[in-house]
Design a protein around this motif. Sequence first.
Motif, PDB file in Angstrom:
ATOM      1  N   GLY A 448      13.621  17.602   9.577  1.00 16.82           N
ATOM      2  CA  GLY A 448      12.228  17.875   9.895  1.00 16.82           C
ATOM      3  C   GLY A 448      11.870  19.322   9.643  1.00 16.82           C
ATOM      4  N   GLY A 449      12.854  20.166   9.293  1.00 11.47           N
ATOM      5  CA  GLY A 449      12.536  21.548   8.964  1.00 11.47           C
ATOM      6  C   GLY A 449      13.437  22.521   9.665  1.00 11.47           C
ATOM      7  N   THR A 566      14.552  23.845   4.891  1.00 10.54           N
ATOM      8  CA  THR A 566      15.072  22.576   4.393  1.00 10.54           C
ATOM      9  C   THR A 566      14.898  21.512   5.464  1.00 10.54           C
ATOM     10  OG1 THR A 566      17.297  23.053   5.222  1.00 10.54           O
ATOM     11  CG2 THR A 566      16.818  23.662   2.947  1.00 10.54           C
ATOM     12  N   GLY A 567      14.809  20.278   5.031  1.00  9.18           N
ATOM     13  CA  GLY A 567      14.685  19.174   5.976  1.00  9.18           C
ATOM     14  C   GLY A 567      14.061  17.971   5.315  1.00  9.18           C
ATOM     15  N   ASN A 568      13.951  16.908   6.092  1.00  7.83           N
ATOM     16  CA  ASN A 568      13.281  15.707   5.612  1.00  7.83           C
ATOM     17  C   ASN A 568      11.776  15.928   5.674  1.00  7.83           C
ATOM     18  OD1 ASN A 568      15.196  13.939   4.711  1.00  7.83           O
ATOM     19  ND2 ASN A 568      15.601  13.069   6.719  1.00  7.83           N
ATOM     20  N   MET A 569      11.151  15.869   4.554  1.00  9.72           N
ATOM     21  CA  MET A 569       9.717  16.139   4.491  1.00  9.72           C
ATOM     22  C   MET A 569       9.018  15.015   3.758  1.00  9.72           C
ATOM     23  SD  MET A 569       9.919  20.199   3.604  1.00  9.72           S
ATOM     24  CE  MET A 569      11.213  21.180   4.367  1.00  9.72           C
ATOM     25  N   GLY A 570       7.866  14.674   4.215  1.00  6.83           N
ATOM     26  CA  GLY A 570       7.096  13.587   3.626  1.00  6.83           C
ATOM     27  C   GLY A 570       6.352  12.840   4.713  1.00  6.83           C
ATOM     28  N   SER A 571       6.036  11.600   4.427  1.00  3.89           N
ATOM     29  CA  SER A 571       5.345  10.777   5.422  1.00  3.89           C
ATOM     30  C   SER A 571       6.379  10.065   6.288  1.00  3.89           C
ATOM     31  CB  SER A 571       4.460   9.742   4.721  1.00  3.89           C
ATOM     32  OG  SER A 571       5.260   8.764   4.085  1.00  3.89           O
ATOM     33  N   ARG A 573       6.882   7.006   6.447  1.00  2.58           N
ATOM     34  CA  ARG A 573       7.440   5.876   5.714  1.00  2.58           C
ATOM     35  C   ARG A 573       8.284   6.311   4.532  1.00  2.58           C
ATOM     36  NH1 ARG A 573       2.791   1.150   5.321  1.00  2.58           N
ATOM     37  NH2 ARG A 573       2.532   0.844   7.568  1.00  2.58           N
ATOM     38  N   ARG A 574       7.918   7.412   3.936  1.00  2.00           N
ATOM     39  CA  ARG A 574       8.646   7.866   2.745  1.00  2.00           C
ATOM     40  C   ARG A 574       8.833   9.371   2.828  1.00  2.00           C
ATOM     41  NH1 ARG A 574       9.867   5.656  -2.136  1.00  2.00           N
ATOM     42  NH2 ARG A 574      10.120   7.051  -3.896  1.00  2.00           N
ATOM     43  N   PHE A 575      10.066   9.792   2.778  1.00  2.00           N
ATOM     44  CA  PHE A 575      10.336  11.222   2.881  1.00  2.00           C
ATOM     45  C   PHE A 575      11.525  11.564   1.996  1.00  2.00           C
ATOM     46  CE2 PHE A 575      12.297   9.036   6.451  1.00  2.00           C
ATOM     47  CZ  PHE A 575      13.632   9.366   6.281  1.00  2.00           C
ATOM     48  N   ASN A 576      11.757  12.867   1.851  1.00  2.00           N
ATOM     49  CA  ASN A 576      12.821  13.342   0.991  1.00  2.00           C
ATOM     50  C   ASN A 576      13.419  14.596   1.603  1.00  2.00           C
ATOM     51  OD1 ASN A 576      14.407  13.366  -1.373  1.00  2.00           O
ATOM     52  ND2 ASN A 576      13.109  14.966  -2.257  1.00  2.00           N
ATOM     53  N   TYR A 577      14.732  14.712   1.501  1.00  2.00           N
ATOM     54  CA  TYR A 577      15.379  15.920   1.985  1.00  2.00           C
ATOM     55  C   TYR A 577      15.187  16.986   0.917  1.00  2.00           C
ATOM     56  CZ  TYR A 577      18.724  18.890   4.364  1.00  2.00           C
ATOM     57  OH  TYR A 577      19.299  19.928   5.051  1.00  2.00           O
ATOM     58  N   THR A 578      14.419  18.012   1.214  1.00  2.00           N
ATOM     59  CA  THR A 578      14.018  18.971   0.193  1.00  2.00           C
ATOM     60  C   THR A 578      13.937  20.364   0.786  1.00  2.00           C
ATOM     61  OG1 THR A 578      12.357  19.390  -1.516  1.00  2.00           O
ATOM     62  CG2 THR A 578      11.555  18.610   0.614  1.00  2.00           C
TER      63      THR A 578
END
Length: 719
Positions: A448-449, A566-571, A573-578
């Motif tokens: 999440g960051g 860094t973290g899981n980012m997106g909605s 329902r759909r996210f990406n570790y970026t």
Amino acid sequence: MPKQKSRISSVVFIALAAFLLSLILILLKPVQILELKYTDQLFEWRGPLDVSDSPIVLVAISQKADEEIPYKFPWPTNLHAKLVENLNKAGAKVIVFDVVFNNPDIYEPKNDTLFAEAMQKYGNVTLAGDLQRIEINNSVEVSQLFPNRVLQAGNPNKVALVQVYPDLDGAIRSYRFGQQHQGTNYYRLGIEALREYYGFSYDEIDPIGPNPESDYFSVGPFEILKERGNSFLINYYGPESTFPSVSYEEVIDDSTYTTVFESGLGFEVNAFDDPDIGHLAKETFKDKIVIVGSTMALLKDFYPTPFANEGNNERPGYQIHANAIQTIIDGNYIDRFRGWYTILIMVFFCLSLALLNRFGNANWGLLVSIILGSGYTAITYWAFIDHNVLMMITGPILAVVITQISMVGYEYYIEEKEKRRIKGMFASYVSPELVDRMIESGEEPQLGGEETYMTAFFSDVVSFSTFSEQLEAKQLVKLINEYLSTMTDTLNNRGGTLDKYIGDAIVAFFGSPVPQKDHALQACISSQLMQKQLAELREKWKKDGWPELVYTMQQRMGMNTGLMVTGNMGSSRRFNYTMMGDNVNLASRCETGAKKYEVFTMVTESTKNEAEKFGDDCVFRLLDHIVVKGRTKPVKVYEIAGLRDDVEEPMKECIGLYEEALDLYFKQEWDEAISKFKASEKLEKYRRNPSGIFIDRCEMMRENQPGPDWNGVFIMKTK
């Protein structure tokens, strides 16, 4: 919080399940037998007790006696009459027979009369009998196995019951008080012996039957602690030799009787009434309770009990009565620990061990389970040895073992589930080895960051749009898949995390989600290994017949080191570790900026400095002092000329000349700088190179002087 509550609920459920399973297991026969064997072991650990003041003497119907008496057992009953007479001469207070004389004498009927008269005369003899349950036509009847009518009629004392009741393993550990039959209370041999010895009336003995209001059974002044409604636990005093024992023939061997041994000698020994060595003179039986019983193997009156009998687990039955009587006389009762207390201990063990495993770890759980198990075993030992309290061992130990195994299994399941979750989350980003390290570290990244000091990495194929124009779609897909697979494997093998693919471009980072101290060095090494891998691919593609465009492919890379998110980012329902942040953008600008200097790898000063903290594997060349588009702060940028082991001497000389020229460039000594750049250009690896770029720039600067306030920073107008 809901996840934490769910975990706690699962742990409590496992603890209760372990408790219930333990409770079920202790009802199984093998476990109950194990419990009984532990009871026997407690007796062994405690050792024999002192019986020097005991009023009990045993008379053995032994194999030796059978050999010394001219008749074979069953002997004529007139011998028992002589036994009773001699014992009374010796002062015996009570005589009890642990033998059932249910059949008439086989030698002479008057022998029974003589035996009966002796019992009538002295009035201190108790004979044995049994009440046997017999199934007849699906109904159960009780049959009397009592002495024959002559003996019963001549004996003023009531028949005593001698049947023993074994536990599941066949051993005798408890002693029943008696049995009621046809309205009459029949007591066990030990109870009758005590009644006669102390002169109690039957009114002073509790009737046989349930009496839940009292935990004790009264025999005169003796309050016997019940183990169940109609029995008590025998506190065995030791092995077979504990109570003094005399062979039967020694008691009847007086001056009026000749044994087989004496017949062979030709003179009498008289073990009973010899004035020097006889039992009469030694007062062996004076004021004693004499128990007459069999030790002959033929009569099969042997039973397993606590205490090994000289390597044999069985002892003669009359010794069981002796130990029971002594237990009552001494008030040395064994109290069984209350079942409800044991259940509470089991519940406590299950819950505490489960919670410890959950909030601690398996090693602590194992240690504490060992402490609980050994500690509880020590308590059971202490309770029995010092307080005659018999505590259950199997239930609490099973509770500890099952709980620990269940929690290890549960934690293993959770760990495997977590591994699968993390692998599912990161397997497409990082190498399997890095995923394993992440799992082993037990430190899940803060999804999440999370701000992390790491190295961002960007790469791109030079002029990829040309590939798209000249190759068919299937060819392009095949080519790019092979390229990306090879490059990604190289990144992953050095600890890199794949962020994403953007067409032919690779976005990655080093140092997250698992911390990596040398992230900058690994990123730099990866870039050079990728260049070597690409060179191998070019050779392969050329052999495979790909067009020149393919087998001359080049790639550019850019890197920057600093704080990034860094973290899981997106909605949802759909996210990406970026990753994201200004330092990420700077790494991207390095990749595109490399083209301006005609190099294939460009890194920032922070990446170079961080890498050199952990090794000198790479050879760096200062390119320029620039401000990239979108930023105002200048940064020094470097080319990675190659891995140190791969860089040849001409290139090292080139870098030396180039850096001398660059120093002159910053001093605005244009002619001298151009001369040096021309010298380094001759040693450059590629036709278009940084030396040529700076020759053109120096010539431009010479024509358009920047002025004395120039700081040497070059501002890039494009990305």
